[in-house]
Design a protein around this motif. Sequence first.
Motif, short mmCIF file in Angstrom:
data_model
loop_
_atom_site.label_atom_id
_atom_site.label_comp_id
_atom_site.label_asym_id
_atom_site.label_seq_id
_atom_site.Cartn_x
_atom_site.Cartn_y
_atom_site.Cartn_z
N UNK B 168 0.83 -1.21 0.00
CA UNK B 168 0.00 0.00 0.00
C UNK B 168 0.87 1.26 0.00
N UNK B 170 3.64 1.66 -1.41
CA UNK B 170 4.10 1.88 -2.79
C UNK B 170 3.02 2.54 -3.63
N UNK B 171 1.76 2.25 -3.31
CA UNK B 171 0.66 2.81 -4.09
C UNK B 171 0.35 4.24 -3.65
N UNK B 172 0.29 4.45 -2.34
CA UNK B 172 -0.16 5.76 -1.85
C UNK B 172 0.93 6.82 -1.95
N UNK B 173 2.18 6.40 -1.79
CA UNK B 173 3.24 7.40 -1.61
C UNK B 173 4.36 7.23 -2.61
N UNK B 174 3.97 7.27 -3.87
CA UNK B 174 4.90 7.05 -4.96
C UNK B 174 6.09 8.01 -4.91
#
Lengths: 626, 433
Positions: B168, B170-174
């Motif tokens: 998650x 990796x998805x939220x805080x690129x």
Amino acid sequence: MGCAFDVVVVGGGHAGAEAAAAAARCGARTLLLTHRADRLGEMSCNPAVGGVGKGHLVREVDALDGLMGRAADAAGIHFKLLNRSKGPAVRGPRAQADRALYRTAIQDLLRATPNLTIQEGAAEGLERARDGGIAAVLTGEGERIGCGALVVTAGTFLRGEIHLGPERLPAGRHGDPASVGLALALAALDLPVCRLKTGTPPRLDGRTIDWAGIDAQPGDDPPEPLSWMTERITNPQVVCGITATTPETHALIRASLDRAPIYTGQIQGAGPRYCPSIEDKVVRFAERDRHQIFLEPEGIDDPTVYPNGISTSLPRDVQEAVIASIPGLERARILRHGYAIEYDHLDPRALRPSLEVRSVPRLFLAGQVNGTTGYEEAAAQGLLAGVNAAHRASGGTEPRVLLRTEAYAGVLVDDLVTQGVTEPYRMLTARAEHRLRLRADNAGLRLTERGLAWGCVGPERAARHRAFAAAIRDALARARAETATPAALAAAGLPVNQDGVPRTVLEVMALPAAGAPALEQAFPWLRDLAPGVRAQLETEALYAPYLARQAAEFAALEREERLRIPEDVDFAAIAGLSTEMRQRLSAARPATLGAAGRVPGVTPAALVALAGHLRRGASPARAGVA
Amino acid sequence: MDTIFALATAPGRAAIAIIRLSGPASRDLLKELCGRVLPPPRKAALRRLRAAGGATLDEAVVLWLPGPGSYTGEDSAELHLHGGAAVVAGVGEALATLGARPAEPGEFTRRAVLNGRMDLTAAEGVIDLIEAETAMQARQALALAGGGLTALCAEWAARLTGLLARQEALIEFEDEGLPGSLEAEVARATAALAAEMTDRLLADEGGERVRAGLDVAILGAPNAGKSSLLNALVGREAAIVSARAGTTRDIVEARIVLAGLPAVLADTAGLREAGDEIEAEGVRRALHRGEAADIVLAVLPCGAPPDEATLALIGRRNCLIVASKADLGGPIPPGALAVSARTGDGIAVLRARLEEEAVRLAPASGAALLARPRHRAAVRDALRWLGEAEAAPLPELRADALREALRALGRLTGRVDAEAVLDRVFAEFCIGK
């Protein structure tokens, strides 16, 4: 009722603006009461709108014909679609706005909204009707404004206190007075209050930054608008920069912790974990020797730069030393020091899913006052509160609610009213169980029809939406119905198992190896689809197999969501609930069995007791049994 | 609402076995079984129970417990039968034929709770729940299974939560400068967790045997004395014994208890070139049964040359060689247990060997953590989603699959919500501009 207005909205931030505009669009005679009309649409923190999760909310506000997306497009000077390399469900559009242009855009949109009056003034008191509900707002000028429903969007103005090193001063947003009278009036309603904290970084003079020594970060070209109604972005675009803190910065901060309000006990409220101050980062992640800083220009003609990543409440002299220790900022001048702000918010578990205060009929709360953070979270709540206030003022009783399965806005409100908050609440895609469905790219398809039923969507969007939705429907129907044999697909250059089983167009589109030219050769009609329609089709194809596999799990969730708990249920009277469970459920007053399951600490046994109680209530034939 | 029944007493040998019955059809079912005359409410009455065809099932003490004053709050009945698997099975079959269905675990209690007959504090730990699949379900399974399962599943869930948190993040805080190795780490740890869960699932198969009962098949040439052996082990005439070869053409089953574990003994058709189609089918079934059995008794009669088909069984997993008709004399094959059904010699030794095997195959139930089918189903479900996660072509699909895996485990450990995942994200990574 003979009121001057159906709906009065107090507060002119992002929640207030959307609430007033939405109520007015629904046909309610609406008054927006704000301290200063020239500060409507102010971006008090980071001048950016959208992102992952937040961009989803903006698109949903837009789908219900709200203001935020259109204003951001009119003011945007740097656009970026986040997560571009990932799937469409988690791509989040984001725009940095010119602060002044954003204010202008919001104010223009508000002035163009029929049924809406804007008045400067402070709400100092509330008059209650015989039923305990809201009857009128009393202003600082001594005026009494009768209303059918009231929306309060007080932001951080309730007992706001700024911390800057040892300095403390009462305040709302920077430069604005705290709302003392309104705070007292709300306190008299005896609503549960909690305290939170947030902060901002120092603002820099961009003319004193050494841009040559800093990595440049251009926006997307072409930029992707935030509003579905925007054809093209016309503003000139700016370039942002990236720099980072140094070991020297960290040493400076560590040496000054005895003067940091968050460590001296001066600040009590809980701050957001996803937006920690730089002193917090240095302490908690001691092993790291650098933290990124994004340098974001606040406007085209405005030299102010927002250094995103170094929010702080350290004393002024430390802030100056910290800035000077950062590459590219050695000679940067601070225009305004960073600060932390503590403020009261109301426990949102006191609200119904319509955002109406349960104990005070016709009073609605939206935005940061409910414990959220962010413009987007505020806007989404504002819009829903405005719609519900207008509905309530016209005699409606059934709340206008979006489910978790339908919208991020639904996830947001449900999380707030059933779980409450322990830190400023920010939207993240991980909060949405139905993430693959709730995409930024299909917000209109999910919500605009609902907005039309509610009356908050205007004719222009309605016409565009209906044409688009019909095109999607047709294309999807055809892609699900039309098939091709493996042999035909192979001939078109689409390798599939030669098992003789025909594949639908949608199935073929989901194949990783299905390139556009081969697809178009096999199914020439795809070539004639409008790009937006084609993109929707491709996304549906991409996720369809996964959604099918999740279907059973979701069906179970949905069943729980649909089992309603009556508003007047007496949790104390349910057999088999422990005292603790009674307290937890009574505090949250979940609206459905599903929501009850999300109330923190509620045990499965309590849910069973609750379900049993609901069942018995639903079938009178069994009434004699208990 | 279905009418349900279940054995309320422990299975196995006992003087009395009680079958409980609950649901709207209880009255009709009871009347049907007892020959149309319903006993007076709440009074013990002796009744002859008959199957639909008229065959007597048992002479039993019957209690008619009309709702709402019963345990479940519904119309209910209790049948106090003579103990013994055959009687219980016969009555169960008769009830099923009449339209009742076996109760799910905890279903009586669940009905009692739903009907307000039971305080939840009393029912907690036994309720098997409302139809919904989610958090509500099955946490009570933990209480039944004891602390070992709790600890194991909690550990898996915690690791899975950590994996999901990384995915998650990796998805939220690129754009937060997360470590570049994160994606590969998640993939590696997912595979490791899946392997561990698979191992555990396989290791605990014995646990399922404890519940379902052991399957023991008796195989051998025609007229090797298989049916006699069965009867000797069971201690009654369960199979027809005749000197004529090929008497047993289909499988005859009898229930016994081995070291406290229920077991089914299966007598099979003799292994030979079949004389007719029916016998051929019998032989086919016999071999099939042997394949599936937990223990095979390969019977070689003393005094006759061993047949090839039976010799072929020897050396296979869980095969005991039995030299039957030992009273006739003759050479005993190496490694075989000599028994005589006629004199009873060696039967006790064989029984003891069988009990040893049973204990070895089905370890004490405390050791098997994933013994109940629902536990295994939840773990299998979680494993399936871990497989999806490993194969997922996009990060959000991987995250969704991990989330589903966690939800599957959550049926045993309780719901792991988004907040728990976010806690891990923010504890582990420095997020925030």
